[in-house]
Design a protein around this motif. Sequence first.
Motif, PDB file in Angstrom:
ATOM      1  N   SER A 121       0.822  -1.233   0.115  1.00 10.83           N
ATOM      2  CA  SER A 121       0.037  -0.252  -0.297  1.00 10.83           C
ATOM      3  C   SER A 121       0.848   1.069   0.094  1.00 10.83           C
ATOM      4  O   SER A 121       2.014   1.268   0.324  1.00 10.83           O
ATOM      5  N   LEU A 122       0.318   2.428  -0.410  1.00 12.03           N
ATOM      6  CA  LEU A 122       1.041   3.609  -0.472  1.00 12.03           C
ATOM      7  C   LEU A 122       1.567   3.988   1.018  1.00 12.03           C
ATOM      8  O   LEU A 122       2.679   4.405   1.073  1.00 12.03           O
ATOM      9  N   SER A 123       0.683   3.817   1.847  1.00 10.55           N
ATOM     10  CA  SER A 123       1.046   4.089   3.411  1.00 10.55           C
ATOM     11  C   SER A 123       2.274   2.953   3.882  1.00 10.55           C
ATOM     12  O   SER A 123       3.204   3.652   4.533  1.00 10.55           O
ATOM     13  N   THR A 124       2.402   2.037   3.337  1.00 14.67           N
ATOM     14  CA  THR A 124       3.569   1.041   3.952  1.00 14.67           C
ATOM     15  C   THR A 124       4.722   1.496   2.959  1.00 14.67           C
ATOM     16  O   THR A 124       5.558   1.480   3.737  1.00 14.67           O
ATOM     17  N   VAL A 125       4.587   2.100   1.718  1.00 17.78           N
ATOM     18  CA  VAL A 125       5.884   2.743   1.121  1.00 17.78           C
ATOM     19  C   VAL A 125       6.437   3.784   1.622  1.00 17.78           C
ATOM     20  O   VAL A 125       7.689   3.804   1.991  1.00 17.78           O
ATOM     21  N   TYR A 126       5.366   4.409   2.301  1.00 16.60           N
ATOM     22  CA  TYR A 126       6.012   5.932   2.902  1.00 16.60           C
ATOM     23  C   TYR A 126       6.405   5.364   4.267  1.00 16.60           C
ATOM     24  O   TYR A 126       7.466   6.084   4.853  1.00 16.60           O
ATOM     25  N   LYS A 127       5.945   4.400   5.085  1.00 19.55           N
ATOM     26  CA  LYS A 127       6.480   3.866   6.062  1.00 19.55           C
ATOM     27  C   LYS A 127       7.964   3.387   6.030  1.00 19.55           C
ATOM     28  O   LYS A 127       8.922   3.782   6.905  1.00 19.55           O
ATOM     29  N   GLU A 128       8.118   2.597   4.963  1.00 19.72           N
ATOM     30  CA  GLU A 128       9.612   2.118   4.518  1.00 19.72           C
ATOM     31  C   GLU A 128      10.467   3.228   4.236  1.00 19.72           C
ATOM     32  O   GLU A 128      11.629   3.294   4.740  1.00 19.72           O
ATOM     33  N   ILE A 129       9.804   4.378   3.626  1.00 22.34           N
ATOM     34  CA  ILE A 129      10.706   5.701   3.308  1.00 22.34           C
ATOM     35  C   ILE A 129      11.352   6.330   4.676  1.00 22.34           C
ATOM     36  O   ILE A 129      12.139   6.573   5.150  1.00 22.34           O
ATOM     37  N   ARG A 130      10.007   6.432   5.662  1.00 26.72           N
ATOM     38  CA  ARG A 130      10.492   7.226   6.934  1.00 26.72           C
ATOM     39  C   ARG A 130      11.370   6.487   7.669  1.00 26.72           C
ATOM     40  O   ARG A 130      12.239   6.760   8.670  1.00 26.72           O
ATOM     41  N   SER A 131      11.255   5.157   7.737  1.00 25.82           N
ATOM     42  CA  SER A 131      11.968   4.199   8.554  1.00 25.82           C
ATOM     43  C   SER A 131      13.538   4.451   8.001  1.00 25.82           C
ATOM     44  O   SER A 131      14.398   3.817   8.871  1.00 25.82           O
ATOM     45  N   GLY A 132      13.596   4.755   6.782  1.00 25.57           N
ATOM     46  CA  GLY A 132      15.152   4.583   6.289  1.00 25.57           C
ATOM     47  C   GLY A 132      15.571   3.253   5.651  1.00 25.57           C
ATOM     48  O   GLY A 132      16.540   3.281   5.134  1.00 25.57           O
TER      49      GLY A 132
END
Length: 71
Positions: free
Chosen positions: A26-37
Amino acid sequence: MHNTQKKPSGYIDRTPAGFGKRNGLSLSTVYKEIRSGRLKAKKVGRRTHITEQAETDWEKSLPDYPVSNAN
């Protein structure tokens, strides 16, 4: 206003949405992966771009699926 021009053959969508579609996220999971580094992203103006190398590095960083030896 959205650009309705047809994309050239072989075009790969390097946006977070395109990354999510290719990887079943999901798009929210993609952004979560980005925020986590764990997933590196670049900003191009207001757009977020995920390079091919970043996608490859992310995939390589994932844990292997555990193999059961139970018979």
